[in-house]
Design a protein around this motif. Structure first.
Motif, mmCIF file in Angstrom:
data_model
loop_
_atom_site.group_PDB
_atom_site.id
_atom_site.type_symbol
_atom_site.label_atom_id
_atom_site.label_comp_id
_atom_site.label_asym_id
_atom_site.label_seq_id
_atom_site.Cartn_x
_atom_site.Cartn_y
_atom_site.Cartn_z
ATOM 1 N N TYR A 71 0.843 -1.194 0.000
ATOM 2 C CA TYR A 71 0.000 0.000 0.000
ATOM 3 C C TYR A 71 0.873 1.236 0.000
ATOM 4 O O TYR A 71 1.871 1.315 0.731
ATOM 5 C CB TYR A 71 -0.928 0.015 1.227
ATOM 6 C CG TYR A 71 -1.942 -1.089 1.236
ATOM 7 C CD1 TYR A 71 -3.198 -0.910 0.667
ATOM 8 C CD2 TYR A 71 -1.644 -2.336 1.790
ATOM 9 C CE1 TYR A 71 -4.134 -1.925 0.668
ATOM 10 C CE2 TYR A 71 -2.570 -3.358 1.795
ATOM 11 C CZ TYR A 71 -3.815 -3.150 1.229
ATOM 12 O OH TYR A 71 -4.732 -4.175 1.222
ATOM 13 N N TRP A 80 -0.533 2.435 7.105
ATOM 14 C CA TRP A 80 -1.609 3.422 7.124
ATOM 15 C C TRP A 80 -2.965 2.723 7.032
ATOM 16 O O TRP A 80 -3.083 1.688 6.378
ATOM 17 C CB TRP A 80 -1.452 4.392 5.962
ATOM 18 C CG TRP A 80 -0.369 5.413 6.172
ATOM 19 C CD1 TRP A 80 0.753 5.267 6.940
ATOM 20 C CD2 TRP A 80 -0.298 6.715 5.602
ATOM 21 N NE1 TRP A 80 1.535 6.390 6.879
ATOM 22 C CE2 TRP A 80 0.908 7.310 6.061
ATOM 23 C CE3 TRP A 80 -1.111 7.447 4.745
ATOM 24 C CZ2 TRP A 80 1.305 8.589 5.690
ATOM 25 C CZ3 TRP A 80 -0.716 8.716 4.372
ATOM 26 C CH2 TRP A 80 0.466 9.281 4.846
ATOM 27 N N GLY A 119 -4.782 3.353 1.994
ATOM 28 C CA GLY A 119 -3.702 3.555 1.043
ATOM 29 C C GLY A 119 -4.077 2.989 -0.305
ATOM 30 O O GLY A 119 -5.084 2.287 -0.453
#
Length: 310
Positions: free
Chosen positions: A288, A294, A297
């Motif tokens: 990602y 995160w 993504g």
């Protein structure tokens, strides 16, 4: 307004919902007059009239063109900016995979960018030419994706597992639909919906077959994104008056943004499914951008094995 052309404010055009043709088919609008004038002028009027027919503002359903007064945010440029970012970024991040699979994947990424360009043009002008370019670009993105990533087990029996014959069938069908869309602009909408339903069928079949957790997760996320986008589009079309009363004018823009996020997930899903059949010697991993850690993504494929066994 009589015979005068109705002019919509630019701010009303930028975030307008998907509109529906309310008049007769395009072949009955301006082309018969062109033919009559061309007979009188020995064909000199036919070209300019065709250009006027393609660039004119069609007669849309009045309720959707007047009651759903859109606002400036996000305008036809900003709500399509994700198309301009995701296409080149995916082509860059997936270079190792593309070099091992096929360079024709770059064509799909370029068409994905053109989808954003033509969508921006259509929503800024609401012309018939813009509608055709918008829908034809999406049609060719789906067609190239099918020709590259469709597993052989889903090929029609008459092509006997030949990808060359299957690609010829996809190419000829797409060309025919593209030309028919000029005569009947609604043809593309039915073709796009049928292809989307078939893609959902394949995703459901592969979800039941596979034990790959990454693939199952990608299918779930893409289904949620697609369902959310479709809900936004349908709600914007059917409950326009309600959203107007509460001064919320952004559902069509949300539809654009969610769909632009759905396509990268769909690309990765097709690549993972395709690798099971076409790249058995490779190990693909979903990464990602910008960071794997995160919560949200853009997904892309990373090739972990060095050998290729097609």
């Amino acid at each position: 307004m009589g015979a005068a052309r109705q002019v919509f404010p630019l701010t009303q055009l930028l975030s307008s919902p998907r509109l529906t043709w309310a008049g007769p088919p395009p072949s009955a609008l301006a082309l018969p007059d062109c033919a009559r004038r061309s007979e009188r002028a020995a064909g000199t009027e036919q070209g300019p009239c065709l250009a006027s027919w393609l660039t004119r503002a069609p007669r849309w359903i009045g309720a959707r063109a007047t009651s759903c007064t859109p606002r400036w945010w996000p305008n036809s440029t900003t709500r399509n900016v994700t198309f301009f970012i995701f296409g080149p970024l995916m082509a860059f991040l997936m270079r190792p995979y593309i070099q091992k699979r096929t360079c024709y994947i770059y064509c799909t990424m370029v068409l994905f960018v053109f989808t954003g360009i033509f969508s921006m043009y259509f929503h800024a002008t609401l012309s018939l030419l813009g509608q055709l370019l918008d829908e034809v670009a999406i049609l060719w993105v789906l067609a190239t994706s099918y020709s590259i990533w469709m597993p052989r087990c889903y090929f029609p029996t008459f092509v006997r597992g030949s990808r060359f014959l299957f690609n010829c069938m996809i190419l000829s069908s797409t060309v025919i639909i593209t030309f028919l869309s000029v005569v009947r602009p609604t043809v593309n909408a039915y073709a796009l919906n049928s292809m989307a339903l078939h893609a959902l069928y394949m995703a459901q079949s592969e979800y039941k077959k596979t034990s790959n957790k990454q693939l199952r997760h990608m299918i779930k996320i893409s289904a949620i994104l697609w369902a959310s986008a479709l809900t936004s589009w349908i709600s914007d079309c059917l409950f326009c008056g309600f959203w107007h009363q509460i001064h919320f004018f952004y559902l069509h823009s949300i539809w654009h943004i969610l769909i632009s996020f759905t396509f990268p997930y769909a690309f990765v899903i097709m690549a993972l499914v395709d690798a099971r059949y076409e790249m058995p010697g490779q190990t693909l991993k979903v990464r990602y951008w910008p960071q794997d850690t995160w919560p949200m993504g853009m997904p892309y494929i990373e090739v972990q094995a060095d050998d290729k066994n097609c």
